[in-house]
Design a protein around this motif. Structure first.
Motif: not given
Length: 305
Positions: A238, A252, A256, A259-260
């Motif tokens: 990303l 992003a 997302l 979550t990372v």
């Protein structure tokens, strides 16, 4: 049509342009943007034959400018301060008309178009910056051109003059003309340009319609350890940019990015959608990436950031 392909130019050991490639198409106003020193003026000088590129090519209407059988088809304004200060506006245009084998009455018509009819007998040395800009535009319009190449034409114009210029350039594009417009007035470029080309450090970093260059989804995030988050985002492929004080802007959607951060074992302090990028973000380099860069690999993207 203006076509620039692979322009490379250096002055001594200083590289000014590196593989600059873009088109300015008919029926459109193309904004040519970038910070000071990005290579815009050098590119324009190469296009109109005032400088030679080390490599690459620049054509206008399918030919190098100096090879055009009728250069009157191209109107150019690169420096409104280049006119003789002792001549009147009328004398300036009539002399140019004579040199270009254009009827003298065309000078009067162009003075009227740019709103200088009443000041036509005034010496250029007495003109304000805005009036000199209008005279430069009148000069560019003498040959009733199909292509206009303009460097900072709105400089010195009052709000009424800026609106007039917008109408003038849009009208020429609507009639099938090609307009290449270099400007630092980014808000005005956003209003008038159909497409933009952004230079930074002598390279094209973004090109396309305004929505393509500034579009996309971005979010702002901060955690207990932003450096660790940056490493996790890199591993996830990303694009991101560290904020000046705290946090990151990431190319992003928030779920997302969340979550990372979770998978990296980080506590999130802030996570929200970021406002859509402005053209200023792209030009000065505060954007994590432009939409036109979305196909870059993770390594290439982060290297550019």
């Amino acid at each position: 049509m203006i076509r620039v392909e692979g322009l490379t130019k250096s002055y001594g050991s200083r590289s000014v342009l590196t593989g600059v490639t873009f088109d300015a198409a008919p029926h459109a106003v193309t904004g040519f943007l970038g910070p000071n020193g990005s290579g815009k003026s050098t590119s324009l000088r190469v296009i109109v034959g005032l400088a030679e590129a080390d490599r690459g090519s620049a054509t206008v209407l399918g030919r190098r400018f100096r090879d055009l059988p009728d250069p009157r088809r191209v109107g150019i304004l690169l420096d409104s301060g280049a006119f003789h200060p002792g001549r009147t506006a009328r004398e300036t245009l009539r002399l140019s008309a004579r040199l270009m084998s254009i009827r003298a009455q065309r000078a009067e018509e162009c003075l009227e178009v740019v709103g200088l009819s009443e000041a036509a007998g005034k010496r250029v040395g007495q003109f304000s910056l805005g009036m000199r800009q209008r005279l430069g535009l009148a000069h560019a319009l003498l040959g009733d051109p199909e292509v206009l190449i303009l460097d900072e034409p709105a400089n010195g114009l009052d709000p009424q003059g800026v609106r007039w210029l917008r109408t003038l350039l849009s009208g020429l594009a609507d009639r099938g003309g090609t307009v290449l417009l270099s400007s630092h007035a980014l808000s005005e470029v956003e209003r008038i340009a159909d497409r933009v080309v952004v230079l930074r450090g002598g390279e094209v970093v973004a090109s396309g319609a305004g929505a393509e260059v500034t579009g996309g989804t971005w979010c702002r995030v901060s955690t207990e350890d932003d450096q660790a988050l940056a490493r996790a985002l890199s591993s996830a492929g990303l694009a991101y940019r560290m904020q000046p004080h705290h946090g990151l802007v990431v190319a992003a959607v928030p779920p997302l990015v969340g979550t990372v951060a979770r998978d990296a074992g980080l506590v999130v302090h802030e996570l929200c959608l970021s406002p859509q990028l402005s053209l200023e973000d792209v030009v000065v380099g505060t954007a994590p990436a432009s939409a036109s860069e979305s196909s870059l690999t993770k390594e290439a993207t982060n290297a550019r950031l």
